[in-house]
Design a protein around this motif. Sequence first.
Motif, PDB file in Angstrom:
ATOM      1  N   GLU A   1      65.628  42.527  41.450  1.00  0.00           N
ATOM      2  CA  GLU A   1      66.573  42.282  41.519  1.00  0.00           C
ATOM      3  C   GLU A   1      66.204  40.185  41.788  1.00  0.00           C
ATOM      4  O   GLU A   1      66.569  39.809  40.763  1.00  0.00           O
TER       5      GLU A   1
ATOM      6  N   VAL B   1      66.292  50.597  40.299  1.00  0.00           N
ATOM      7  CA  VAL B   1      66.644  49.811  39.728  1.00  0.00           C
ATOM      8  C   VAL B   1      67.755  50.705  39.238  1.00  0.00           C
ATOM      9  O   VAL B   1      68.969  49.863  39.330  1.00  0.00           O
TER      10      VAL B   1
ATOM     11  N   ARG C   1      70.664  50.597  42.297  1.00  0.00           N
ATOM     12  CA  ARG C   1      71.413  49.621  42.649  1.00  0.00           C
ATOM     13  C   ARG C   1      71.424  49.343  40.492  1.00  0.00           C
ATOM     14  O   ARG C   1      72.826  48.584  41.275  1.00  0.00           O
TER      15      ARG C   1
ATOM     16  N   MET D   1      71.585  49.159  37.715  1.00  0.00           N
ATOM     17  CA  MET D   1      71.433  47.671  37.227  1.00  0.00           C
ATOM     18  C   MET D   1      71.277  47.884  35.557  1.00  0.00           C
ATOM     19  O   MET D   1      70.585  49.042  34.972  1.00  0.00           O
ATOM     20  N   GLU D   2      71.764  46.879  35.034  1.00  0.00           N
ATOM     21  CA  GLU D   2      72.070  46.718  33.629  1.00  0.00           C
ATOM     22  C   GLU D   2      71.019  45.966  33.256  1.00  0.00           C
ATOM     23  O   GLU D   2      70.772  45.165  33.361  1.00  0.00           O
ATOM     24  N   LEU D   3      69.434  46.759  32.965  1.00  0.00           N
ATOM     25  CA  LEU D   3      68.872  45.884  31.870  1.00  0.00           C
ATOM     26  C   LEU D   3      68.488  46.287  30.509  1.00  0.00           C
ATOM     27  O   LEU D   3      69.062  46.612  30.023  1.00  0.00           O
TER      28      LEU D   3
ATOM     29  N   GLU E   1      75.097  49.934  49.136  1.00  0.00           N
ATOM     30  CA  GLU E   1      74.593  48.751  48.653  1.00  0.00           C
ATOM     31  C   GLU E   1      75.043  47.217  49.021  1.00  0.00           C
ATOM     32  O   GLU E   1      74.257  46.922  48.633  1.00  0.00           O
TER      33      GLU E   1
END
Length: 335
Positions: free
Chosen positions: A84, A100, A104, A106-108, A308
Amino acid sequence: MKEIFKARKFYNNYGSEKFKVAVGIFFTMLVISVFIFLIVGYTDQPEASINGPYYYSFVDSFNNRVNLIDKPQRVVSLVGSYAETWILSGGELVGVTNDVISERKMELPKEIKIVGTIKEPNLEEIINLSPDFVLLSPDIESHVRIAQSLEKSNITFAFFKVEHFEDYLDMLNICTDITGNKELYEKNGLEVKKQIDDLLSKIDKKDNPNILFIRAFSSGAKAKNDDNMACKILNDLGTVNIASRHKSLLEDLSMEVIIEEDPDYIFLVTMGDSKKALEALKEGIAKNPAWSDLTAVKNDRFIVLPKELFHYKPNAKWGDSYEYLAKILYPDKYE
């Protein structure tokens, strides 16, 4: 000076007018050369001159000198929070570990490859991605082992240790140096620092509430001291952690000590499965009848904190972590 003394000796021995002229010309040319060097030397220099023959060079948290020959194009991160941070620096990734996504959220892009877990990264998959820079943690044994294989394969890597906001700021500074996006250091680093500084400026250092910070997991719970990320934030906010006075709490969450100290607040963060961690706490220390008589419990100051912000490294949201706790501790000052 030696050459000047020789010149003087020569002049004294011969004292010719031609020699005087030659010496005068020599020193005139010397002065002009120095002047030109000073002008040229202070004009704009290419960035490579700062780092010698390298695109960028720095010392990592393992005290290794990291030399990047070129700007990295294929970066792999074996820590979700570092992935990140790299993205916050304007960088792109070709490989990450599954935390990730699992931690977290997260959109990857789909083309980014998952190369195992943070504790068990897959070396073969990492190598297959042909990375030119790999981000590692010195606190994870498997990362230290993988670094040896990366070195044999001539793949550049760096260790980063991020526990507190200052560590994040240092990493972000290095990463934005590498990516060349220093405006993102301002946005995702210095602006967050200003947010934190503004919050801390409102605190009355004479008002120091006692707190207990607990990290709970499915098999038990332990108190944490000021070296923990969340505890460091609480300490910056003027609280006193009772575990700093009773080191035994770090190993054994003794109800006797907690009753004796009777903290104003009890903060808790879970690891792993949150539901199982809270159930284990209820069946453990919270089952003691004296638990409900604690000041923090009676006054609804037993607070479960969001992962978070207080378990995973919040990175650009570090200021939000400070603000979240500041509003709980000092509601009159932070509306």
